[in-house]
Design a protein around this motif. Structure first.
Motif: not given
Length: 314
Positions: A35-58
């Motif tokens: 059950v996704q909740g009020i903000q599906p995807g959580g805090q990352l949906t209000i984040t721009t560049e993610v540069e520390n996820w393994p396998g994705e430089s950005e």
């Protein structure tokens, strides 16, 4: 009266912890419901560049969460767009009530509700929320093109928000109550080198000021914590970035907690004080609070739930 839906594993929350738990629970043939909740995807949906996820430089935060949801769905997780408003952990099967009217029953529950933005708790802040006061630069930064804005805070969130806002604003003033930042050094270096950024050290917000007709922010009054001197700062937008608190509303009176309201889990496990209930991600992690560690805990929770259910069957 709404429908009743039973599942072996109910996952509440849809950030990295929730979706990863879905992947692993599905691979264990547990046919989980998420059950996704009020903000599906959580805090990352209000984040721009993610540069520390393994396998994705950005990668953009919302794009990463779309991929994670698709992965969970592809391997068999039933993802439902509902919000759990009540959870009864007093007996098994556990019972959750959704805003949709659906009642969910489950043999095991994985809590992955994450955290929510902290606010200053000021009357003027509340007055201008949505009218110049925001906790999400990604959501609202576009509206402040060519304007002066303020970011309040000194951690990673505050620095990331300030840097993002330089894409739109003519000037970004970062206000911090101390004389050093708590953010990662690489982020601090980017901030200090950005010509659009000005930092007001050793200050707290006294009052956010603006107009009432129409309702809108015009600036704020900041107090020097050492001298008491008041500084007037002109700004059309004020972004509050002072961290997050665990979203523990469903379980704060049912599960054992740590300081700060984080759900307590056993060492080396995601098991909570109630057998069959597991917690993962920012709801329980008050130390690391990273997307990758949340995902790892989601994996652990699914494996812990699988073992628990297997033992129950024996």
């Amino acid at each position: 009266m709404g429908d009743t839906k039973h599942t072996r594993v109910l996952i509440i929350g849809s950030g990295p912890a929730g979706y990863t738990a879905g992947v692993y629970a599905s691979r264990a043939m547990l046919e989980p419901v998420l059950v996704q909740g009020i903000q599906p995807g959580g805090q990352l949906t209000i984040t721009t560049e993610v540069e520390n996820w393994p396998g994705e430089s950005e990668i953009q935060g919302p794009d990463l969460m779309v991929k994670m949801e698709a992965h969970a769905t592809a391997v068999g997780t039933e993802v439902i767009g509902d919000y759990i408003s009540d959870l009864d952990l007093s007996k098994r099967p556990f019972t959750a009530t959704g805003d949709s009217g659906t009642t969910y029953t489950a043999d095991a529950v994985i809590l992955a509700t994450g955290a929510q933005a902290n606010w200053l708790g000021m009357e003027s802040e509340e007055k201008f929320k949505g009218f110049g006061v925001s906790a999400c630069a990604t959501c609202d930064g576009f509206f402040y093109r060519g304007m002066d804005v303020v970011v309040v805070g000194g951690g990673n969130t505050a620095v990331e928000e300030a840097l993002f806002l330089t894409k739109f604003a003519s000037k970004v003033t970062l206000i911090h109550r101390r004389d050093t930042l708590r953010s990662e050094k690489i982020l601090q270096d980017r901030l200090f080198k950005n010509p659009k950024v000005e930092i007001l050290w050793d200050h707290t917000i006294e009052e956010i000021t603006g107009t009432t007709a129409p309702l809108g922010v015009e600036g704020l009054r900041a107090r020097n914590v050492k001298t008491g001197e008041i500084t007037e700062v002109a700004a059309k937008g004020v972004f509050i970035a002072i961290g997050h608190s665990p979203a523990n509303m469903l379980v704060k009176d049912q599960l054992e907690m740590q300081d700060g309201g984080y759900v307590k889990v056993m060492n080396g496990s995601t098991a909570t004080s109630i057998p069959g209930v597991f917690a993962a991600g920012d709801l329980t992690d008050h130390i690391y609070r990273q997307a990758v560690t949340s995902a790892g805990m989601g994996c652990m929770a699914a494996l812990d739930a699988e073992r628990f259910l297997s033992e129950q069957e024996k």
